[in-house]
Structure formats: C-alpha cells, structure tokens
Design a protein around this motif. Structure first.
Motif, PDB file in Angstrom:
ATOM      1  N   GLY A  55      12.220 -23.695  10.888  1.00  0.00           N
ATOM      2  CA  GLY A  55      12.211 -24.429  12.141  1.00  0.00           C
ATOM      3  C   GLY A  55      11.063 -25.437  12.145  1.00  0.00           C
ATOM      4  N   VAL A  56      11.194 -26.467  12.980  1.00  0.00           N
ATOM      5  CA  VAL A  56      10.122 -27.477  13.042  1.00  0.00           C
ATOM      6  C   VAL A  56       8.831 -26.841  13.562  1.00  0.00           C
ATOM      7  CG1 VAL A  56       9.440 -29.701  13.998  1.00  0.00           C
ATOM      8  CG2 VAL A  56      11.807 -29.306  13.360  1.00  0.00           C
ATOM      9  N   GLY A  57       8.981 -25.917  14.505  1.00  0.00           N
ATOM     10  CA  GLY A  57       7.807 -25.215  15.036  1.00  0.00           C
ATOM     11  C   GLY A  57       7.098 -24.443  13.935  1.00  0.00           C
ATOM     12  N   GLN A  58       7.892 -23.796  13.081  1.00  0.00           N
ATOM     13  CA  GLN A  58       7.294 -23.045  11.955  1.00  0.00           C
ATOM     14  C   GLN A  58       6.594 -23.996  10.985  1.00  0.00           C
ATOM     15  OE1 GLN A  58      11.027 -21.132  10.756  1.00  0.00           O
ATOM     16  NE2 GLN A  58      10.052 -19.163  11.067  1.00  0.00           N
ATOM     17  N   LEU A  59       7.223 -25.155  10.770  1.00  0.00           N
ATOM     18  CA  LEU A  59       6.619 -26.151   9.877  1.00  0.00           C
ATOM     19  C   LEU A  59       5.273 -26.622  10.442  1.00  0.00           C
ATOM     20  CD1 LEU A  59       6.942 -28.014   7.385  1.00  0.00           C
ATOM     21  CD2 LEU A  59       8.089 -29.642   8.877  1.00  0.00           C
ATOM     22  N   PHE A  60       5.264 -26.895  11.740  1.00  0.00           N
ATOM     23  CA  PHE A  60       4.017 -27.311  12.401  1.00  0.00           C
ATOM     24  C   PHE A  60       2.949 -26.231  12.245  1.00  0.00           C
ATOM     25  CE2 PHE A  60       3.826 -31.000  15.378  1.00  0.00           C
ATOM     26  CZ  PHE A  60       4.934 -31.653  14.880  1.00  0.00           C
ATOM     27  N   PHE A  61       3.343 -24.998  12.495  1.00  0.00           N
ATOM     28  CA  PHE A  61       2.367 -23.917  12.452  1.00  0.00           C
ATOM     29  C   PHE A  61       1.836 -23.727  11.022  1.00  0.00           C
ATOM     30  CE2 PHE A  61       1.176 -19.295  12.847  1.00  0.00           C
ATOM     31  CZ  PHE A  61       0.066 -19.547  13.638  1.00  0.00           C
ATOM     32  N   GLY A  62       2.721 -23.885  10.046  1.00  0.00           N
ATOM     33  CA  GLY A  62       2.300 -23.777   8.642  1.00  0.00           C
ATOM     34  C   GLY A  62       1.275 -24.837   8.285  1.00  0.00           C
ATOM     35  N   LYS A  63       1.550 -26.073   8.709  1.00  0.00           N
ATOM     36  CA  LYS A  63       0.604 -27.163   8.434  1.00  0.00           C
ATOM     37  C   LYS A  63      -0.719 -26.908   9.154  1.00  0.00           C
ATOM     38  CE  LYS A  63       3.430 -29.708   6.008  1.00  0.00           C
ATOM     39  NZ  LYS A  63       3.217 -29.870   4.568  1.00  0.00           N
ATOM     40  N   PHE A  64      -0.612 -26.392  10.361  1.00  0.00           N
ATOM     41  CA  PHE A  64      -1.806 -26.061  11.152  1.00  0.00           C
ATOM     42  C   PHE A  64      -2.672 -25.043  10.401  1.00  0.00           C
ATOM     43  CE2 PHE A  64      -3.562 -22.992  14.241  1.00  0.00           C
ATOM     44  CZ  PHE A  64      -4.421 -23.818  14.946  1.00  0.00           C
ATOM     45  N   LEU A  65      -2.029 -23.991   9.895  1.00  0.00           N
ATOM     46  CA  LEU A  65      -2.776 -22.958   9.147  1.00  0.00           C
ATOM     47  C   LEU A  65      -3.412 -23.553   7.888  1.00  0.00           C
ATOM     48  CD1 LEU A  65      -0.370 -19.865   9.314  1.00  0.00           C
ATOM     49  CD2 LEU A  65      -2.474 -20.233  10.603  1.00  0.00           C
ATOM     50  N   ALA A  66      -2.666 -24.442   7.223  1.00  0.00           N
ATOM     51  CA  ALA A  66      -3.182 -25.040   5.988  1.00  0.00           C
ATOM     52  C   ALA A  66      -4.437 -25.851   6.268  1.00  0.00           C
ATOM     53  CB  ALA A  66      -2.111 -25.921   5.356  1.00  0.00           C
ATOM     54  N   PHE A  67      -4.403 -26.665   7.314  1.00  0.00           N
ATOM     55  CA  PHE A  67      -5.566 -27.513   7.582  1.00  0.00           C
ATOM     56  C   PHE A  67      -6.729 -26.705   8.143  1.00  0.00           C
ATOM     57  CE2 PHE A  67      -2.502 -30.742   6.732  1.00  0.00           C
ATOM     58  CZ  PHE A  67      -3.266 -31.674   6.048  1.00  0.00           C
ATOM     59  N   CYS A  68      -6.413 -25.607   8.844  1.00  0.00           N
ATOM     60  CA  CYS A  68      -7.501 -24.721   9.283  1.00  0.00           C
ATOM     61  C   CYS A  68      -8.193 -24.131   8.049  1.00  0.00           C
ATOM     62  CB  CYS A  68      -6.953 -23.586  10.152  1.00  0.00           C
ATOM     63  SG  CYS A  68      -6.542 -24.094  11.824  1.00  0.00           S
ATOM     64  N   SER A  69      -7.408 -23.704   7.064  1.00  0.00           N
ATOM     65  CA  SER A  69      -7.994 -23.103   5.847  1.00  0.00           C
ATOM     66  C   SER A  69      -8.859 -24.116   5.116  1.00  0.00           C
ATOM     67  CB  SER A  69      -6.895 -22.626   4.890  1.00  0.00           C
ATOM     68  OG  SER A  69      -5.948 -21.884   5.581  1.00  0.00           O
ATOM     69  N   ARG A  70      -8.304 -25.308   4.969  1.00  0.00           N
ATOM     70  CA  ARG A  70      -9.017 -26.346   4.232  1.00  0.00           C
ATOM     71  C   ARG A  70     -10.328 -26.719   4.940  1.00  0.00           C
ATOM     72  NH1 ARG A  70      -6.370 -31.841   1.848  1.00  0.00           N
ATOM     73  NH2 ARG A  70      -8.312 -32.949   1.622  1.00  0.00           N
ATOM     74  N   GLY A  71     -10.258 -26.897   6.245  1.00  0.00           N
ATOM     75  CA  GLY A  71     -11.458 -27.237   7.024  1.00  0.00           C
ATOM     76  C   GLY A  71     -12.484 -26.118   6.961  1.00  0.00           C
ATOM     77  N   PHE A  72     -11.984 -24.886   6.956  1.00  0.00           N
ATOM     78  CA  PHE A  72     -12.900 -23.747   6.941  1.00  0.00           C
ATOM     79  C   PHE A  72     -13.655 -23.675   5.614  1.00  0.00           C
ATOM     80  CE2 PHE A  72     -13.920 -19.192   6.536  1.00  0.00           C
ATOM     81  CZ  PHE A  72     -14.712 -19.081   7.672  1.00  0.00           C
ATOM     82  N   ILE A  73     -12.946 -23.943   4.514  1.00  0.00           N
ATOM     83  CA  ILE A  73     -13.606 -23.920   3.197  1.00  0.00           C
ATOM     84  C   ILE A  73     -14.741 -24.952   3.175  1.00  0.00           C
ATOM     85  CG2 ILE A  73     -13.296 -24.454   0.729  1.00  0.00           C
ATOM     86  CD1 ILE A  73     -10.385 -23.390   1.059  1.00  0.00           C
TER      87      ILE A  73
END
Lengths: 393, 249
Positions: free
Chosen positions: A238-256
């Motif tokens: 779903g588009v919502g799932q895609l958004f949430f996946g991208k959100f998690l990815a950028f949170c991880s990257r920013g956190f590193i």
C-alpha cells in the motif's frame, strides 16, 4: 508491518551500497565535528606558557614559586638558561620572560623584599600580558602566605611553640583556605553556556538533522524517475506502507549520522554523562522522526527533483533561522512568537536543557510531545496529499 | 473458445482535456499474447497504466480474472505482473536483490522470493550475474532483469510495455524465447511494441491504437490480408496504412 520494514531495509541497503553517498554522509558529521573542534576546541579558557629563567638555583622560594606556576591549569612553565632567554628576546622569538634573580630565596627568607623581573619586548604581546598577570597573582598569593607565616611567627614568639609547629599549622590553614576559599567569584553567562561547544552542539545537531529533509524530500521523485514507484504501485504494497517504510529508512539514516556526531562530542569533549548522552539520542531520534515526516510531506507535493530540493532548502533555512541556530531568539517579541513555528526551536531547547542544564527527559516533555506530534501529523498528511494531488494515488 | 481473462470496457482517460484513451474496449483470452500497437503518443502506455491499476480511468472499467480494477484493485494486483517501458530497477542493488525485493512486495515469503528469483534469472539467462550490481549491466541485461522482476509471484497476466527497446539482437532474441516459454506455460500477455516483425512473430492478436482509439483489431494474418496477399504484405504496411505516415513527435 513486514513490507514497510523491507522497504526501509532495502532503502538502507541502497544507501550502504552507494559508496560515494555513504562516505559523504558519514564523513559530513565527522568534518562538522572537526570544524567545531578546530573552532572551539580547548579555547574556552586561556592557556599559555610562562618562560622563566631561574638564577636562584636551589632556592626554596624560587622552587615553590615554580611549583605554584606549574600547578596553574592555565600555564605551562618553560625553563630557559640566561643565554637562551637573552637570545630569544633579542630575536623577538619570545616577547616576555620572567627572571628569578640570584638570592631571591635568601631575600624572602630574611624578610627582605624579593624582586622578580619581567623582561619584555614592547608590551610583551597579548599572551605575555595575560601570562604576566597570572604570574603576578601567583606571586601576590605567595607573598600573602609569607606574610601570614611571618606575622604568626612574630605573634607567637616567646610562647614556647616551636617554629616547625607554627609553619605546619599555618600551612595547613592556608591549604584549607585554598581548598575552600572564604570568598568565591561565580560566573553567570547571559544567553546560554559560556562553553562554545556546549552552546553550539545542540543547534548544529538539529541543523544537521533538518538538512536531511532535503534527502527525504527527493525520495519519491527519485522513485518516480527510476520508474520503481510505478512498479511498486502495481504490487501489493500500500502507499501508506511505502511511506512508512521510507520514513523508517530516513529515521535510521539520520540516527546513524547523529550518533556519530554526538558520539564524537562525547568522546572528545567529555560533555555528556552516560545518561545525558542517551537522553540526547532520544531527543535527536524524536526530532529525526519529525524531520523525516516533514521531508515526506514535501516529497508528496514535489513532482520534480528541483521542486523537492528548493522547497526543502527554503523550508530548512526558515526553520534554522527561526529556531535560534545562529543567534539567540529573544524571549519576548515577534521573533519569539515566530520561533514557535520552527521545529528546531523545540529540538534546540530540549537538547540544550539536557546537555547544558542537566535536565531530564521529563523536563523536556512538552518539546518532545510537539516534535512527536509533528511526525505523527506529517506522515498521514503527506500520504493524503500524495493521494489527492495530480499523478498520485 | 477460452473465456476472456481481461475485459476492458469503454475506457476513457483525459489529461488537461487531451484525450489519451478514448472509448477503448477489447478483451484478451487466457493464454493469449495480445499486441497493442500504435505510434508514439497513441495511448498504449496510458492504457497499460490503467489496466495495471496505476491510473484510474475517467470512465469505463476493466475486469481481470473476474475482478474489477475499480472495485477490487488489490485482488487485480495479485494477478498481474508489469514489465514497464522504463528500467524500473534499483541500480545500486544486485540483480537478485531486485528480484527478491519485488518478490517480497508481491507477497512472497523470503524463501519463496529467493527460490523464484533464482529461477527467473535462469529463465532470462542471468544466473551467472545474479549478484552483480545492476548499474554495471549492459542495456540488454538490464532489460532481462526488468522482465525477470515482472515475473515474480507467478502473475497470471503480464503487461509488457516495449520490453525490447534499445537492446542488441542477442538479448532481444532471449526475451522472445522467454516470452514464448511463458506462452507455452499458459501465461496471458499484453504486449506493446514498435517493432512490427516482433508483433507478427509473437502475438496471437493485435490491436492498433491511434489518438487514443483502437482502429483495428485482429490476428496479424487477418490484418495483413486486409490490404493485400498476406505473404507479400507486412504488418508494418498495415500499420502505416492505418495510422498514416505523418510524424507524431
């Protein structure tokens, strides 16, 4: 839930596979930190060298004076011979040298005036003047101690108390006074911490995280350009799932990236306790979530890479300026009101409170709630805009 | 006669008052390779985007495997695979990583996705390059990975939008062989191309679309017979006669 995690995992894998991007994004916090260290490292207090010629070799009081100078945190002591000192003064290699003359200790011991000499070129230079001032204060302190010794000895003369006992007792009292002075002078710095690192680190961290919005803002445009967005839209994600996946990815990257920056600050400047370090990471993570949400909001509106970048840059600069990154925002007035719309304000306030004031996460609960609220609202709003704007779904 | 697997009914789609798809209706039988031919800007890609649930039609509906793209797009997505005209791949990842990722997105488990990815790479002749980064691949290899990705999840209906554009004869031949093997396995395929000999070789039936409307639809042989003896007439002759020689872009 598995699909957003997979999207995040693959996004992070793409990030890790792109060596240029990886090197740049990991080196950037290190370079930022190095610049901070270069600009501020060790310069929060004065540190200089006292160049000394000791002609009173073996004298008890000259040794004591040198010991006291070496004990001073602001000074290193560099002993020179007379020839070396004169030569360096002649060549202007050094601008100020302290001479302890022959017979200095004998003079002091006999109650006469001990005479120290500063030889200098011109005014002795900026560092020389500060060093001279510190030396004078150390000499004054010693002179007062000698005076106390002499006066107590004189007062107790004929009482049958031995000189050694008097000296030990007076020394003990002086040491107590040095440890717990009767009068102390505190420092109260207006507009935050006096330590530049403490003052700037929180704002640099938040500015850094916010700049990552530009990367997040491009994510959907890149997926469109590659054609993978359309392909994904024909799968069962779903588009919502895609958004949430991208959100998690950028949170991880920013956190590193933030972990590297704060970790270096912890290791090099020792400005954290273990607890305050974890608290700062929690605040940074919540702020990263807010920034990633805002990035996806921009991503859902932008249709070209240029649009994404420009919207993100304008937005980021506004947040940085209103968030008090480069200058203090006054507590009253128009700027104060405007600063409330910047997410940086809340992140900066929370980080400064934890890093500089020893506050707990509970103390910055309001700021954390605002940042979490931004993340929670931005994500579904971005999804909604993606659906209603032309070309979306 | 086999039941239609796809039924497109009176599709309309406009962009800023320009009609991209206009009253398009056709059906594709199960196991059939159906060619959609047309000049640039004729509406082929828009039609595929509607059929594959990416775009919603302004009017009309499509029934795929008994499911409406309007009422049940999720069920439709379980039945379809899309091989887009663009190389829709993550070029920083390896070929197998791309296949496994999209396999997971179509609902396969990790082990299923891996097993299918290996099989699909073998099908397109890329077993030896499974772990190579896609951005290091030639254009033909990328096209084959693009096709392999679209086969993840055993789709019943495959949309192929100009899958052989810009590649060498060897890769093109490999893709033809793959498509023929898929047909032998009973897969239904909607195929768009500008290469008329390709359509003639692969397609059971073709529709010629121009200015958003289907202007002819039949078997390649029947279409060739319309303008002369089929052994002397090519599908390109038919195409040019029906759509004209005026440049379209």
């Amino acid at each position: 839930m598995i699909k957003p995690l997979l999207v995040a995992l693959y996004e992070v894998r793409i990030y890790l596979r792109d060596r240029g991007d990886l090197a740049f994004s990991l080196l950037l916090p290190i370079v930022t930190f190095a610049l901070m260290y270069g600009a501020f490292g060790g310069q929060d207090t004065f540190h200089g060298t006292a160049h000394v010629v000791n002609e009173d070799q073996g004298g008890a009081y000259s040794i004591l004076l040198l010991e006291r100078l070496e004990e001073n945190d602001c000074l290193d002591v560099n002993l020179l011979s007379v020839q070396e000192a004169n030569s360096k003064l002649d060549r202007a290699d050094l601008l100020l040298i302290l001479y302890i003359p022959h017979g200095f200790s004998d003079a002091v011991a006999s109650g006469e005036q001990g005479q120290l000499v500063f030889k200098q070129r011109g005014n002795g230079g900026d560092e020389g003047q500060v060093v001279a001032s510190i030396v004078r204060s150390v000499v004054d302190e010693l002179a007062q101690e000698f005076q106390v010794h002499a006066q107590v000895s004189e007062a107790l003369e004929g009482t049958g108390i031995g000189q050694e006992q008097i000296d030990v007792t007076v020394e003990q009292l002086i040491e107590e006074e040095r440890q717990e002075p009767t009068v102390t002078v505190g420092e109260e710095t207006l507009g935050g911490s006096a330590d530049p690192v403490e003052a700037f680190l929180p704002t640099i961290v938040t500015m850094y995280v916010l700049f990552a919005i530009t990367l997040t803002a491009r994510v959907l445009v890149e997926e469109r350009r590659r054609g993978t967005l359309e392909r994904l839209l024909t799968t069962r994600i779903g588009v919502g799932q895609l958004f949430f996946g991208k959100f998690l990815a950028f949170c991880s990257r920013g956190f590193i990236q933030t972990l590297i920056l704060l970790g270096l600050a912890y290791a090099v400047f020792q400005m954290f306790t273990p607890l305050s370090f974890i608290q700062a990471l929690v605040i940074a993570l919540v702020f990263i979530a807010a920034a990633s949400g805002l990035g996806l909001l921009i991503a859902s509106v932008a249709r070209t890479e240029d649009q994404a970048v420009w919207i993100a840059v304008v937005f980021t600069m506004a947040m940085v300026l209103l968030g008090g990154t480069f200058f203090e925002i006054p507590e009253v007035g128009v700027m104060s009101v405007l600063s409330k719309i910047s997410v940086n304000t809340y992140a900066n306030d929370a980080l400064k409170a934890v890093i500089n004031e020893g506050s707990s996460l509970a103390d910055v609960g309001m700021q954390l709630a605002v940042l979490a609220g931004v993340a929670v609202v931005a994500l579904p709003l971005g999804r909604l805009l993606f659906k209603v704007l032309p070309g979306g779904r | 006669m086999l039941k239609p697997f796809l039924i497109a009914k009176n599709l309309h789609k406009s962009f800023n008052s320009r009609k991209a798809v206009d009253r398009v209706s056709f059906s594709i039988r199960k196991g059939e390779i159906f060619g959609l031919l047309g000049p640039n800007g004729a509406g082929k890609t828009t039609t595929i985007r509607i059929l594959s649930t990416v775009l919603e039609p302004d009017r009309g509906d499509v029934i795929i495997g008994g499911y409406s793209i309007r009422r049940n797009p999720d069920a439709v997505r379980r039945l379809i695979g899309v091989c887009p005209q663009e190389l829709a791949l993550y070029e920083e990842l390896s070929a197998i990583d791309n296949l496994v990722f999209f396999g997971r997105m179509v609902g396969l488990s990790g082990s299923e996705a891996k097993a299918q990815a290996v099989a699909r790479l073998k099908l397109v002749g890329l077993t030896g390059r499974a772990k190579g980064r896609v951005d290091k691949f030639s254009g033909g290899m990328k096209r084959r990975v693009n096709l392999a990705v679209s086969l993840m999840g055993h789709p019943k209906l495959l949309f192929m939008d100009e899958p052989t554009v810009g590649i060498d004869p060897q890769s093109r031949n490999r893709i033809y062989r793959t498509i023929e093997r898929l047909r032998d396995r009973g897969m239904t395929i909607l195929y768009t191309t500008h290469y008329m000999e390709e359509a003639n070789r692969l397609c059971d039936r073709v529709a010629i679309i121009d200015a958003g409307r289907i202007i002819a639809m039949d078997t390649p042989l029947a279409l060739r017979s319309r303008i002369g003896p089929p052994e002397q007439v090519t599908l390109e002759d038919v195409f040019l006669k029906l759509t004209g020689r005026r440049l379209r872009d």
